[in-house]
Design an enzyme around this catalytic site. Structure first.
Site, PDB file in Angstrom:
ATOM      1  N   GLU A  55       3.331  -6.849   2.041  1.00 42.06           N
ATOM      2  CA  GLU A  55       2.948  -7.274   0.682  1.00 42.06           C
ATOM      3  C   GLU A  55       3.038  -6.104  -0.299  1.00 42.06           C
ATOM      4  OE1 GLU A  55      -1.134  -8.313   1.422  1.00 42.06           O
ATOM      5  OE2 GLU A  55      -0.637 -10.130   2.524  1.00 42.06           O
TER       6      GLU A  55
ATOM      7  N   GLY B  77       0.712  -1.256   0.000  1.00 41.52           N
ATOM      8  CA  GLY B  77       0.000   0.000   0.000  1.00 41.52           C
ATOM      9  C   GLY B  77       0.740   1.306   0.000  1.00 41.52           C
TER      10      GLY B  77
ATOM     11  N   ARG C 231      -4.688   2.300 -16.503  1.00 43.42           N
ATOM     12  CA  ARG C 231      -4.904   3.125 -15.307  1.00 43.42           C
ATOM     13  C   ARG C 231      -5.594   4.449 -15.595  1.00 43.42           C
ATOM     14  NH1 ARG C 231      -1.427   4.897 -12.462  1.00 43.42           N
ATOM     15  NH2 ARG C 231      -2.426   4.535 -10.471  1.00 43.42           N
TER      16      ARG C 231
ATOM     17  N   TYR D 263      -9.006   4.623 -13.601  1.00 44.37           N
ATOM     18  CA  TYR D 263      -9.063   5.454 -12.387  1.00 44.37           C
ATOM     19  C   TYR D 263      -8.801   6.922 -12.673  1.00 44.37           C
ATOM     20  CZ  TYR D 263      -6.925   0.985 -10.612  1.00 44.37           C
ATOM     21  OH  TYR D 263      -6.563  -0.305 -10.339  1.00 44.37           O
TER      22      TYR D 263
ATOM     23  N   ARG E 221       3.207  -1.772  -5.751  1.00 48.14           N
ATOM     24  CA  ARG E 221       3.450  -0.521  -6.458  1.00 48.14           C
ATOM     25  C   ARG E 221       4.763   0.161  -6.044  1.00 48.14           C
ATOM     26  NH1 ARG E 221      -0.845   2.529  -8.483  1.00 48.14           N
ATOM     27  NH2 ARG E 221      -2.195   1.386  -7.066  1.00 48.14           N
TER      28      ARG E 221
ATOM     29  N   CYS F 284     -10.892   2.227 -30.171  1.00 44.97           N
ATOM     30  CA  CYS F 284     -12.169   2.868 -30.455  1.00 44.97           C
ATOM     31  C   CYS F 284     -13.006   3.033 -29.189  1.00 44.97           C
ATOM     32  CB  CYS F 284     -12.918   2.071 -31.505  1.00 44.97           C
ATOM     33  SG  CYS F 284     -11.940   1.957 -32.991  1.00 44.97           S
TER      34      CYS F 284
HETATM   35  C1  PLP Z   1      -2.823  -5.460  -4.488  1.00 49.27           C
HETATM   36  C2  PLP Z   1      -2.488  -5.985  -3.152  1.00 49.27           C
HETATM   37  C3  PLP Z   1      -1.275  -5.647  -2.555  1.00 49.27           C
HETATM   38  C4  PLP Z   1      -0.281  -4.683  -3.160  1.00 49.27           C
HETATM   39  O1  PLP Z   1      -0.684  -3.377  -3.035  1.00 49.27           O
HETATM   40  P1  PLP Z   1       0.284  -2.160  -3.461  1.00 49.27           P
HETATM   41  O2  PLP Z   1      -0.521  -0.965  -3.254  1.00 49.27           O
HETATM   42  O3  PLP Z   1       0.642  -2.382  -4.897  1.00 49.27           O
HETATM   43  O4  PLP Z   1       1.472  -2.224  -2.572  1.00 49.27           O
HETATM   44  C5  PLP Z   1      -0.982  -6.246  -1.334  1.00 49.27           C
HETATM   45  N1  PLP Z   1      -1.843  -7.109  -0.736  1.00 49.27           N
HETATM   46  C6  PLP Z   1      -3.015  -7.442  -1.289  1.00 49.27           C
HETATM   47  C7  PLP Z   1      -3.901  -8.401  -0.598  1.00 49.27           C
HETATM   48  C8  PLP Z   1      -3.385  -6.887  -2.507  1.00 49.27           C
HETATM   49  O5  PLP Z   1      -4.567  -7.208  -3.036  1.00 49.27           O
END
Ligand code: PLP
Length: 425
Positions: free
Chosen positions: A286, A244, A325, A329, A289, A355
């Protein structure tokens, strides 16, 4: 530090002019920097070490869905990364790239029986389970193959990550996770099932978070829950705070990963000391990005310039099927000329040939361009190629990995006949 910089008016990826890559492999082409991927991964790994976590104390599980090219996975795997997957297909990629399945965690709300069987066969580290029916299914599948599945429950801390609604995942109304109020009962179900080992707790509240305050708020809630579980006789081996951290697309100023991790580990250490006699707990992350986003650009060639009554358009050979993207978004990506020109700029919308009116990559950008010029769409390493499609029967872009003065093709462009090779008349 950016590894996409100008030298003599030409943008380079590390030491390689993007022009050279486009000449050799055509456009559109994604170009990734090994140095950038390495630095970004190490910002997590080194911060874990700096806060006293060795191999056992912390694990960074790169989120495969952000960029799943085998060469990217292989590079990160060699640096010691684990992997966060959301499908059986992503697990197959990790294995094909030489990744360690014992460092894989499996997220997602809709795991099928086949995916569970595959993950059990590879003996992955943990399933991040998101509902009671999923617990029962996993217990059945594990029993049927004579194995035990390690599980963590993904809880939904109901924290507002203050990001785009499509990438916010930890609010009550989101489809993800187990509601906080239901967590204790769900853990009781999990511990009662004979083929499951309850090992952890996880959450993931959203993506592109610039501030770590919501992440630390989520951590506090997870800690509070872990203590309630402890009182109920359920002790956890790990805590996974999700991905995140955001990146700079335009002028955003995301918190430094090292600062976020220092604050996070300080809270965890204080908690363990105060409530658990200093017994350690493994911490997992996890990130997606923040590892790949600014490690990649999409290089595209200007095909036509259209000067309309109210707008000018630069029609390029990349499109929404290559980089979703903006269409999905309204995301903002920097657009820079690969070769700088001494000409006066005009304001353009940069659009693709697909298109759909939603097929734009950037709006109202001052550019000095001519047909045939190359443009670099910046910060395109995450959720770029992995979200690409073949809409309009367009082969997906090639991918190239740069390392210093060297570069190599890590995915060739699809040919039209490959696009319909699975079909029958
Ligand atoms: C997409 C996702 C991430 C990665 O999120 P980032 O914003 O790219 O770091 C981590 N954990 C889970 C469960 C996700 O779905």
């Amino acid at each position: 530090m950016s590894h996409f910089v100008y030298a003599n008016g030409k943008m380079h990826a590390e030491e390689v002019p993007l022009e050279r890559i486009a000449a050799e492999f055509g456009t559109p082409v994604y170009v990734y920097s090994s140095a950038s991927l390495t630095e970004n991964f190490l910002s997590y790994a080194n911060a874990c070490r700096a806060n006293g976590r060795g191999e056992q104390g912390a694990l960074v599980c790169y989120s495969v869905k952000s960029n799943s090219n085998l060469a990217v996975l292989s590079l990160l795997g060699k640096l010691g990364s684990g992997f966060d997957i959301v499908s059986g297909g992503e697990l197959e990629r990790v294995i094909a790239a030489g990744g360690n399945p014992h460092k894989v965690i499996f997220s997602g709300v809709g795991k099928t029986r086949d995916e569970m069987r595959l993950a059990l066969a590879y003996d992955i580290l943990c399933f991040n389970v998101e509902s009671i029916p999923e617990l029962h299914r996993l217990n059945d599948v594990a029993g049927s193959v004579g194995k035990r599945a390690r599980v963590s429950l993904r809880v939904n801390p109901d924290v507002d990550p203050k990001t785009h609604p499509y990438i916010s995942t930890g609010l009550k109304e989101n489809k993800f996770g187990i509601a906080f109020e239901d967590a204790l009962d769900t853990y009781r179900v999990a511990t009662s099932l004979p083929h499951l080992d309850v090992t952890g707790i996880d959450c993931h509240i959203g993506s592109q978070l610039l501030d770590d305050a919501p992440l630390l708020e989520a951590l506090d809630k997870v800690i509070e829950l872990a203590d309630r579980l402890h009182v109920a006789g359920i002790d956890l081996h790990h805590l996974d705070i999700g991905g995140g951290i955001g990146i700079t697309y335009d002028d955003e100023k995301p918190v430094a990963v090292g600062d976020y991790l220092s604050r996070l580990f300080a809270r965890i250490d204080g908690w363990r000391k105060e409530k658990h006699g200093g017994t350690p707990i493994t911490v997992m992350f996890e990130p997606g990005r923040s590892i790949v986003g600014n490690a990649g650009v999409l290089v595209t060639e200007v095909q036509y310039l259209k000067h309309g009554a109210s707008k000018n358009f630069a029609v390029v050979d990349a499109a929404m099927n290559d980089l979703m993207r903006p269409a999905m978004y309204e995301a903002w990506h920097g657009v820079l000329p690969v070769t700088q020109r001494e000409a006066s700029a005009r304001v353009y919308d940069v659009v693709g040939p697909v298109c759909e009116s939603g097929d734009w990559l950037a709006r109202e950008r001052a550019l000095a361009v001519e047909p045939g010029d190359l443009l670099a769409i910046m910060s395109a390493g995450a959720y770029g190629m992995t979200m690409a499609s073949n809409y309009n029967t367009r082969g997906r872009a090639a991918e190239v990995l740069v390392n210093g003065e060297q570069f190599r093709l890590i995915r060739r462009r699809e040919t039209p006949s490959e696009l319909f090779s699975l079909e029958n008349v």
